[in-house]
Structure formats: structure tokens, C-alpha cells
Scaffold this active site. Structure first.
Site, PDB file in Angstrom:
ATOM      1  N   PRO A 102       0.825  -1.217   0.000  1.00  0.00           N
ATOM      2  CA  PRO A 102       0.000   0.000   0.000  1.00  0.00           C
ATOM      3  C   PRO A 102       0.857   1.264   0.000  1.00  0.00           C
ATOM      4  CG  PRO A 102      -0.161  -1.166   2.105  1.00  0.00           C
ATOM      5  CD  PRO A 102       0.606  -2.046   1.189  1.00  0.00           C
TER       6      PRO A 102
ATOM      7  N   GLU B  28       3.714  -6.333   8.360  1.00  0.00           N
ATOM      8  CA  GLU B  28       3.913  -4.898   8.108  1.00  0.00           C
ATOM      9  C   GLU B  28       4.707  -4.643   6.833  1.00  0.00           C
ATOM     10  OE1 GLU B  28       2.204  -2.601   9.978  1.00  0.00           O
ATOM     11  OE2 GLU B  28       1.416  -4.534  10.642  1.00  0.00           O
TER      12      GLU B  28
ATOM     13  N   ARG C 133      -4.323 -10.007 -19.823  1.00  0.00           N
ATOM     14  CA  ARG C 133      -5.379  -9.799 -20.824  1.00  0.00           C
ATOM     15  C   ARG C 133      -4.917  -8.909 -21.976  1.00  0.00           C
ATOM     16  NH1 ARG C 133      -8.019  -5.039 -20.532  1.00  0.00           N
ATOM     17  NH2 ARG C 133      -9.972  -5.734 -21.453  1.00  0.00           N
TER      18      ARG C 133
ATOM     19  N   ASP D 204     -11.088  -0.339 -23.964  1.00  0.00           N
ATOM     20  CA  ASP D 204     -11.220  -0.311 -22.508  1.00  0.00           C
ATOM     21  C   ASP D 204     -11.504   1.083 -21.986  1.00  0.00           C
ATOM     22  OD1 ASP D 204     -10.586  -2.933 -22.183  1.00  0.00           O
ATOM     23  OD2 ASP D 204      -8.461  -2.580 -21.810  1.00  0.00           O
TER      24      ASP D 204
END
Ligand code: 6GU
Length: 242
Positions: free
Chosen positions: A88, A115, A157, A172
Site C-alpha cells: 500500500p 507490516e 489480458r 477499454d
């Protein structure tokens, strides 16, 4: 393309063998290796984590175990992979990231839990290969596995011969910087809701104009920051009437 994933939960990656990704493996467009990090532990407890220097909550993944795992997984070919570390705290993973990575012959995903991974593992790997710490969005997952699955699906993809219809990838959401508008199929009227007339008009110019307007409208309401980020010249005169 070769894809390797190192994780303490190999079963988390089982969805890789399903559907579109599974077909890509069967057709040998990609080959996938999933590796259990604990295979590189040497102690009876097969420990992969330890408490953080400097104190604080949580546990940190040990550099020695990760170091040996990466040496082995990344050292088996005479090429070097791109090493992807889902976190993150990473740079945002975007469609353009997927497009860039889809040109690579070899991606290795190092999935951390707890962590995070001792930073020296990443710094050391970066002396030998291209390393990217990336995040899939502004929320916190328990580990990098689901993020790796997400990124792998977005990349695979795009590979030639993976999607049934190669035009799908070109149309897309994000490929022109806008969200895609709504789509419809039969029946013509469903629960008193008709398909928009223009889509049945056979007027291809009018249909293209309508779709563009719908995409602009949707982007304006849902993702205004995308409109603001469009390069100068991407909006024509008719767009601006919207
Ligand atoms: Cl890549 N990993 C984790 N653990 N959490 C995340 C993420 C990645 N991206 C957003 N949240």
C-alpha cells in the site's frame, strides 16, 4: 511471458488457473510458477517474520529468507526479471503500468504479509534488476496476494492472443482516458425500459457521437479528475458542448 509469485499462501493464487488466465496457461501464452516462501526457511518453526527494529506493532518479513528465495527464483534464467513488490506504500498501479509490463518477458511478484518486507531485500534486489513497489489503490489489504492477482490479470489480458477479441482491450475504459459508457443487448424493451433509439438507428456516426457523449458524461460525474487530466487537444468542439 513468464510469471513467478513468491508467497506464504500459495493457495491464494489458485484463481490464476481459472478462466482467462487458466486459458492463457493452457495455450502457453504465459507460464506461471507459484513458490512457497517457507521453502527457503532453515529453522524448525519455518519463521518468515520477526519484530521491527525501532519498536511498534506488527511483524516484519525477514531479509535472509526473502534473499535466498529471490536469488533462486530470479537467478534460474540467463535473463533478469522485473521484480514487483505489492505494497500500500507503493506507486499507483495504473492501466499504463499494465501496458508497460505487458512488454516484459518475465515478471516476479514478491508478496509480503505483516507490516512489510525488510527494506534491504528490495534495495539489494534493485542493484541487479528493475524493482517496482506498487499499490493497487488507497485502501489496505492483509497481504500482497490479491493485489498480485489483480495486476497479473490486468497484464495478461493485454497479451496478444489472450482476449477473444483484441479490439476489447483497445476500447477499454482508460484507453482514451475516459470511462466507458453504458452498453445494451436484446431484448429491445426489458421491464418497460427500451434500448436507446440511436443504438438501433444504423447511423454509425450518430452512434459514435452518442457513445462519446455518454463516456464524457459518466466520466464527468464519477471521475472528474480524469477529465481534468486529459491532454490538451483530446476534447474536440462537439465534446465541449457536453
Ligand atoms: Cl499492493 N498490498 C497491500 N497489502 N495492500 C494494498 C495494496 C497492496 N494496494 C492497496 N492496498
Amino acid at each position: 511471458m513468464r510469471i513467478d509469485v513468491i508467497t506464504i499462501f500459495p493457495d491464494y493464487l489458485n484463481p490464476l488457473r481459472e478462466a482467462l488466465l487458466g486459458k492463457a496457461i493452457e495455450r502457453e501464452r504465459i507460464s506461471v510458477g507459484v513458490h512457497d516462501l517457507r521453502d527457503w526457511t532453515h529453522d524448525v518453526h519455518r519463521a518468515v517474520d520477526d519484530s521491527p527494529y525501532g519498536g511498534g506493532p506488527g511483524m516484519v518479513m525477514k531479509p535472509d529468507v526473502w534473499g535466498e528465495a529471490l536469488d533462486e527464483v530470479c537467478g534460474v534464467q540467463d535473463a533478469t526479471p522485473r521484480l514487483v513488490v505489492p505494497t500500500p506504500a507503493g506507486r499507483p498501479f495504473e492501466q499504463k503500468t499494465a501496458v508497460r509490463w505487458s512488454q516484459d518477458p518475465w515478471l516476479v511478484f514478491a508478496c509480503g504479509r505483516y507490516e512489510g518486507i525488510d527494506q534491504r531485500v528490495i534495495d539489494d534486489a534493485a542493484t541487479r534488476m528493475s524493482v517496482e513497489e506498487v499499490s493497487i489503490g488507497d485502501y489496505v489489504l492483509v497481504g500482497g496476494e490479491v493485489a498480485a492477482l489483480t495486476m497479473i490479470e490486468a497484464v495478461v489480458r493485454l497479451l496478444p492472443g489472450v482476449l477473444g477479441n483484441p479490439l476489447s482491450a483497445e476500447q477499454d475504459s482508460f484507453s482514451d482516458g475516459l470511462l466507458e459508457g453504458p452498453c445494451y443487448t436484446r431484448p429491445e424493451v426489458w421491464r418497460d425500459r427500451p434500448v436507446p433509439d440511436v443504438l438501433r438507428s444504423g447511423n454509425h456516426a450518430a452512434i459514435a457521437r452518442w457513445r462519446r457523449d455518454q463516456a464524457l458524461e459518466r466520466t464527468y460525474h464519477r471521475r472528474p479528475e480524469l477529465l481534468a487530466a486529459l491532454p490538451e487537444g483530446d476534447l474536440d468542439k462537439a465534446d465541449r458542448k457536453q
